[in-house]
Design a protein around this motif. Structure first.
Motif, mmCIF file in Angstrom:
data_model
loop_
_atom_site.group_PDB
_atom_site.id
_atom_site.type_symbol
_atom_site.label_atom_id
_atom_site.label_comp_id
_atom_site.label_asym_id
_atom_site.label_seq_id
_atom_site.Cartn_x
_atom_site.Cartn_y
_atom_site.Cartn_z
ATOM 1 N N SER A 23 48.010 35.148 40.078
ATOM 2 C CA SER A 23 47.560 36.067 39.042
ATOM 3 C C SER A 23 46.626 37.126 39.630
ATOM 4 O O SER A 23 45.733 36.815 40.414
ATOM 5 N N ARG A 24 46.854 38.393 39.239
ATOM 6 C CA ARG A 24 45.997 39.477 39.739
ATOM 7 C C ARG A 24 44.577 39.349 39.185
ATOM 8 O O ARG A 24 43.615 39.715 39.853
ATOM 9 N N ALA A 82 36.120 46.796 42.688
ATOM 10 C CA ALA A 82 36.902 47.878 42.097
ATOM 11 C C ALA A 82 36.693 49.178 42.865
ATOM 12 O O ALA A 82 37.650 49.910 43.153
ATOM 13 N N LEU A 83 35.432 49.463 43.219
ATOM 14 C CA LEU A 83 35.138 50.686 43.964
ATOM 15 C C LEU A 83 35.783 50.650 45.346
ATOM 16 O O LEU A 83 36.332 51.658 45.817
ATOM 17 N N ALA A 84 35.724 49.494 46.005
ATOM 18 C CA ALA A 84 36.327 49.370 47.336
ATOM 19 C C ALA A 84 37.833 49.605 47.276
ATOM 20 O O ALA A 84 38.406 50.283 48.143
ATOM 21 N N LEU A 85 38.490 49.042 46.259
ATOM 22 C CA LEU A 85 39.931 49.241 46.132
ATOM 23 C C LEU A 85 40.287 50.686 45.817
ATOM 24 O O LEU A 85 41.321 51.191 46.263
ATOM 25 N N ARG A 86 39.442 51.354 45.038
ATOM 26 C CA ARG A 86 39.729 52.745 44.703
ATOM 27 C C ARG A 86 39.510 53.660 45.905
ATOM 28 O O ARG A 86 40.279 54.599 46.138
ATOM 29 N N LEU A 109 32.236 45.243 30.680
ATOM 30 C CA LEU A 109 32.801 46.513 31.151
ATOM 31 C C LEU A 109 33.161 46.446 32.634
ATOM 32 O O LEU A 109 34.219 46.938 33.053
ATOM 33 N N ALA A 110 32.271 45.840 33.428
ATOM 34 C CA ALA A 110 32.511 45.764 34.872
ATOM 35 C C ALA A 110 33.720 44.890 35.174
ATOM 36 O O ALA A 110 34.561 45.243 36.014
ATOM 37 N N PHE A 111 33.828 43.748 34.497
ATOM 38 C CA PHE A 111 34.971 42.873 34.765
ATOM 39 C C PHE A 111 36.271 43.523 34.293
ATOM 40 O O PHE A 111 37.322 43.376 34.938
ATOM 41 N N TYR A 112 36.216 44.263 33.185
ATOM 42 C CA TYR A 112 37.404 44.972 32.710
ATOM 43 C C TYR A 112 37.851 46.007 33.741
ATOM 44 O O TYR A 112 39.048 46.120 34.047
ATOM 45 N N ARG A 144 39.260 44.138 36.765
ATOM 46 C CA ARG A 144 40.566 43.540 36.454
ATOM 47 C C ARG A 144 41.667 44.597 36.418
ATOM 48 O O ARG A 144 42.749 44.402 36.986
ATOM 49 N N ARG A 145 41.386 45.716 35.773
ATOM 50 C CA ARG A 145 42.383 46.785 35.706
ATOM 51 C C ARG A 145 42.697 47.336 37.102
ATOM 52 O O ARG A 145 43.858 47.615 37.429
ATOM 53 N N THR A 146 41.660 47.467 37.914
ATOM 54 C CA THR A 146 41.864 47.988 39.270
ATOM 55 C C THR A 146 42.682 47.023 40.100
ATOM 56 O O THR A 146 43.603 47.437 40.838
ATOM 57 N N PHE A 147 42.398 45.734 40.022
ATOM 58 C CA PHE A 147 43.155 44.741 40.780
ATOM 59 C C PHE A 147 44.610 44.700 40.314
ATOM 60 O O PHE A 147 45.529 44.569 41.137
ATOM 61 N N GLN A 148 44.831 44.820 39.029
ATOM 62 C CA GLN A 148 46.204 44.796 38.531
ATOM 63 C C GLN A 148 46.983 46.023 39.000
ATOM 64 O O GLN A 148 48.160 45.932 39.352
ATOM 65 N N ARG A 149 46.316 47.171 38.994
ATOM 66 C CA ARG A 149 46.993 48.409 39.396
ATOM 67 C C ARG A 149 47.224 48.467 40.900
ATOM 68 O O ARG A 149 48.296 48.833 41.375
#
Length: 255
Positions: A98-99, A158-162, A241-244, A247-252
């Motif tokens: 699971s992402r 999330a920032l690292a992935l972006r 908000l941070a987990f959302y 989560r969205r970043t990991f899924q994308r």
């Protein structure tokens, strides 16, 4: 998803335990402040009006564990950038895991680390200095630290992935964290009795100020104060908000 989360948590926790230097590195700065700044704060709180209620150690110790979570959890994205560079993330993308679990397992590991480090700081303050706090107060403060670690590590991943850039990542973090640190009242409380009106007003817009105030209220045992309620609500909102975002970043990014 629970099984996937456990697998990711166990993997990352095992890697951390194989390299326990993270405990020493994360504790160095707070311990130095505890030993070299705490004794000075005792005289300051005794002779300076405007400080919040409580002893110097009830003011400093909760602030230090917030500072430790603030910096320790904000830089965890470096590990993810390293895994991106070495291809670990690419290998995880082709698995059915699971992402959401990819993020949740990591942030839970970061929360455990933050709680362990906070316990060490609290124990040192109890054994070597004049800290007094109830078991309930300490338990509540550790819950706050865990939630703060989840919030900041979610944002960091999330920032690292972006960004996917090991040079831009620390530059952005340092730009954001320094004003957040100074305006949160970690070193000296920003109260109406101590700070100019304009500085106090700006600090109220910093959500971490309310988290620090909540930690201090917890250590004093003031469980019915507005500071604790406000800090808890602000932290809950930030965590959600941070987990959302994470989560969205990991899924994308891991689709």
């Amino acid at each position: 998803m629970l099984r996937d989360t456990w697998l990711i948590f166990r993997r990352d926790m095992t890697l951390s335990l194989r390299n326990p230097a993270w405990i020493v590195i994360g504790l160095m700065q707070p311990v130095l402040y505890l030993f070299f700044f705490g004794p000075l704060l005792e005289n300051i709180t005794a002779n300076t009006p405007g400080f919040p209620p409580g002893t110097a150690w009830q003011i400093l110790t909760p602030a230090l564990i917030v500072q430790m979570a603030l910096f320790g959890s904000s830089f965890v994205g470096f590990a993810l950038l390293a895994e991106l560079r070495t291809g670990v993330v690419e290998r995880l993308r082709v698995t059915p895991v699971s992402r959401t679990a990819l993020l949740l397992g990591r942030v839970l590991r970061d929360a455990v680390q933050a709680v362990v480090q906070a316990l060490i700081i609290i124990l040192l303050a109890f054994l070597l200095f004049d800290l007094s706090a109830s078991v309930g107060a300490i338990a509540l403060s550790l819950v706050i630290v865990a939630m703060l670690a989840i919030t900041l590590s979610s944002c960091s991943y999330a920032l690292a992935l972006r960004l996917k850039n090991e040079e831009a990542f620390p530059a952005i973090l340092n730009t954001v964290l320094m004003p957040v640190l100074l305006l949160s009242g970690i070193f000296l409380p920003i109260t109406q009795g101590l700070a100019p009106d304009w500085l106090y007003a700006i600090s109220r817009w910093n959500p971490f100020t309310h988290v620090v105030d909540a930690e201090r209220a917890s250590f004093r045992g003031d469980f019915s104060t507005d500071a604790l309620l406000t800090g808890a609500l602000v932290l809950l909102a930030m965590t959600a908000l941070a987990f959302y975002w994470g989560r969205r970043t990991f899924q994308r990014e891991n689709a």
